[in-house]
Each structure stands twice: as C-alpha cells, then as structure tokens.
Design an enzyme around this catalytic site. Structure first.
Site, PDB file in Angstrom:
ATOM      1  CG  LEU A  30      -1.764  -1.275   1.309  1.00  0.00           C
ATOM      2  CD1 LEU A  30      -2.716  -1.371   2.526  1.00  0.00           C
ATOM      3  CD2 LEU A  30      -2.772  -1.249  -0.011  1.00  0.00           C
ATOM      4  CG  HIS A  34      -3.140   1.419  -2.167  1.00  0.00           C
ATOM      5  ND1 HIS A  34      -1.681   1.062  -2.283  1.00  0.00           N
ATOM      6  CD2 HIS A  34      -3.812   0.632  -3.222  1.00  0.00           C
ATOM      7  CE1 HIS A  34      -1.674   0.265  -3.397  1.00  0.00           C
ATOM      8  NE2 HIS A  34      -2.760  -0.011  -3.802  1.00  0.00           N
ATOM      9  CE  LYS A 149      -1.358   3.506 -11.651  1.00  0.00           C
ATOM     10  NZ  LYS A 149      -1.185   2.192 -11.802  1.00  0.00           N
TER      11      LYS A 149
HETATM   12  P1  AMP Z   1      -3.781  -2.390  -6.565  1.00  0.00           P
HETATM   13  O1  AMP Z   1      -3.703  -2.981  -5.040  1.00  0.00           O
HETATM   14  O2  AMP Z   1      -2.578  -1.373  -6.819  1.00  0.00           O
HETATM   15  O3  AMP Z   1      -4.233  -3.217  -7.539  1.00  0.00           O
HETATM   16  O4  AMP Z   1      -4.875  -1.423  -6.256  1.00  0.00           O
HETATM   17  C1  AMP Z   1      -6.137  -1.431  -5.346  1.00  0.00           C
HETATM   18  C2  AMP Z   1      -6.983  -0.231  -5.597  1.00  0.00           C
HETATM   19  O5  AMP Z   1      -6.184   1.019  -5.404  1.00  0.00           O
HETATM   20  C3  AMP Z   1      -7.462  -0.366  -6.820  1.00  0.00           C
HETATM   21  O6  AMP Z   1      -8.718   0.198  -7.083  1.00  0.00           O
HETATM   22  C4  AMP Z   1      -6.652   0.920  -7.669  1.00  0.00           C
HETATM   23  O7  AMP Z   1      -7.224   1.201  -8.941  1.00  0.00           O
HETATM   24  C5  AMP Z   1      -6.312   1.803  -6.593  1.00  0.00           C
HETATM   25  N1  AMP Z   1      -5.088   2.481  -6.697  1.00  0.00           N
HETATM   26  C6  AMP Z   1      -3.693   2.115  -7.189  1.00  0.00           C
HETATM   27  N2  AMP Z   1      -3.000   3.154  -7.242  1.00  0.00           N
HETATM   28  C7  AMP Z   1      -3.772   4.422  -7.147  1.00  0.00           C
HETATM   29  C8  AMP Z   1      -3.434   5.568  -7.352  1.00  0.00           C
HETATM   30  N3  AMP Z   1      -2.274   5.894  -7.611  1.00  0.00           N
HETATM   31  N4  AMP Z   1      -4.407   6.604  -7.240  1.00  0.00           N
HETATM   32  C9  AMP Z   1      -5.634   5.907  -7.146  1.00  0.00           C
HETATM   33  N5  AMP Z   1      -5.838   4.889  -6.866  1.00  0.00           N
HETATM   34  C10 AMP Z   1      -4.956   3.757  -6.881  1.00  0.00           C
END
Ligand code: AMP
Length: 278
Positions: A30, A34, A149
């Site tokens: 995270l 996140h 994102k």
């Molecule tokens: P991940 O664990 O990175 O696959 O993402 C978990 C959630 O966090 C997903 O809904 C992603 O779109 C969101 N997320 C990841 N990075 C970002 C970011 N830089 N800005 C906004 N949401 C993010």
C-alpha cells in the site's frame, strides 16, 4: 482493527456490522494512493459505518510471465497504512482460502475486457472480475471504492455490478500522483533510479497530447513524446469513450486517454480525461 485471515472469521466480523460497510479491494504494498482510497471510504462509511480493506495478491489475474511471485508483500507496513487511514478490518486471505483446488467457475466481462490492457494481458480481467465478485460475496459491502488509476478495471467492475445486479455502490477515486506527476503505483518500486527519473514523462506526454483538437492528433502527439522516453517501450496509447472504451470518434464527446508503457521491465499504466472541446 480486526484482522481476518479466513472467510469464516471475516463473516463473524461482518454479521454484527450495522450501517454502511465500505470495501477497498487491494493487492497490498500500500502507498499514499491506497491510503487516500481508505480515507475516502472512511468518509463514505460515516459514523455508524465500517471500512474493510482486502489485501490479496490474486494469482488468477497474473499472466504466466508476470510478477506474481515477485509482487511485494510488506504486511506490517500495510497493516499500519490501513490502521492510520481509518480501516476497521483487514481481510487478508491465503490463495487456498479463496480458491478451492478444483475451482471451475469464473466471471467474465466480454466487451470492455477485449481492448487495451485486456489485449496485452489475456485473462487478466477474468481474474479481476472473478476475485472481485468473490470478495463482494464474502464481504457483502454496501459500497466499494476503486481507483481511477485503473480506468479500464473501474469501467469493467461497474459493468459487472450492473449486469449481475450486485447490490454494491461503486465509487471511483481520482488518481493519486507523486509530486513529479507519476501515478503512484506499487510497481514504481521496481524502477531503477534512471528509470524512475524517466517515468514522469508518461504523464507529461499524455498531458501534451490532451491539448490537441482531434483524437488522431492526441494519439500522435503522445506517441512522439513517448518515443523520447529513455528505457520506454509503448504497449498502447488510445483515446476512447470514457464509459464504453470504444475509440473516441470526436473530441466533442468526453473521452479518456489511456496508455501502458514498459519502462525497462516494468509495465506502467496511466490515464487522463479528454474533456469535450467545442
Ligand atoms: P492495487 O492493489 O494497486 O491493484 O490497487 C488497489 C486499488 O487501489 C485499485 O482500485 C486501484 O485502482 C487503486 N489505486 C492504485 N494506485 C492508485 C493511485 N495512484 N491512485 C488512485 N487509486 C489507486
């Protein structure tokens, strides 16, 4: 803050919640993006509600040559981010807890998944939809927060919820960026110092493209900008309709510019709005 490793333990926590239960699904590692999602989930849950974060590196959404084994799993730091951002529970199951060895049912979105990342990562969105459907069934959230994102993922989840009647409100959160414009991502940690220095040129190139009057000029401008990024290999750059993800015919319609670029061995994605031009 409750930490539940099994479906049964999570359900015990869930069944005594009243009010909204807002889920933030993640793969862990995270970062401040996140954290912003969890804080907005906290606001959405309100005083009587609860926030649950799931941390699960989902094997079925990784291709055979992707980074499933290498994906970072910094548990103590992740738990800290959840606690300080306002989570009430973390659901952190093992792969065996989520997938029975003979699992044979999947959820597949068939239209939006055929383009963009779906083309470069066959089966990726089937893995995403299947695990998100399972998380919705386990967590039974009233709402779930996803980041813009991953624009295509957000569009596909909205479609899945609509088409399969999940009683879950889907909330999109704007992309959180580093001070130099690079979209925050767990995968940014894979970049060498020189690659990290080059990576903000993705966002800068996309912004230059978004100024152009036609979709073709947008894509051509971004392509030229990307050609000058050290270590870069472009996967795709496309101007699309923000919801249907079909090619954007005219800049009189609201669109979205999406790109995926390898910087060295690391595949990074980003997207920005293409506001209608008159
Ligand atoms: P991940 O664990 O990175 O696959 O993402 C978990 C959630 O966090 C997903 O809904 C992603 O779109 C969101 N997320 C990841 N990075 C970002 C970011 N830089 N800005 C906004 N949401 C993010």
């Amino acid at each position: 803050m409750k930490v539940a490793k099994s479906v049964a333990a999570f359900r015990n926590w869930r069944k005594i919640r009243t009010g909204r239960v807002v889920l933030v699904p993640t793969m862990g590692a995270l970062h401040h993006g996140h954290a912003a999602l969890i804080r907005s989930a906290r606001k959405l849950a309100g005083r009587g509600g609860s926030v649950a974060v799931s941390i699960f590196v989902n094997p079925t959404q990784f291709g055979p040559n992707e980074d499933f084994s290498a994906y970072p799993r910094p548990w103590y730091r992740d738990a800290d981010v959840c606690r300080t951002s306002g989570a009430d529970a973390i659901f952190v199951p093992s792969a065996g807890e989520i997938y029975s060895p003979e699992h044979s049912v999947v959820v597949e979105e068939s239209t939006l998944s055929a383009t963009l990342c779906g083309q470069s990562r066959p089966g990726h969105f089937r893995g995403v939809c299947t695990v998100v459907a399972k998380l919705f069934n386990i967590v039974q959230p009233t709402h779930a927060v996803f980041g813009e994102k991953d624009w295509q993922q957000l569009a596909i989840i909205r479609r899945m919820v609509r088409d399969l009647d999940f009683p879950v409100g889907i909330v999109g959160h704007p992309t959180v960026r580093e001070p130099d414009g690079l979209a925050a991502s767990s995968r940014n940690g894979y970049l060498s110092a020189a690659e990290r220095a080059a990576a903000p040129m993705i966002y800068a190139g996309m912004r230059a493209g978004a100024e152009k009057k036609s979709s073709a000029a947008v894509v051509a401008t971004v392509g030229r900008a990307f050609a000058g990024i050290p270590f870069a290999r472009v996967d795709y750059v496309e101007a699309v309709d923000a919801d249907s993800l079909a090619p954007l015919k005219s800049r009189r319609m609201p669109g979205r510019l999406l790109a995926a670029v390898f910087i060295g061995g690391t595949r990074l994605i980003d997207n920005i709005p293409l506001p209608p031009r008159t």
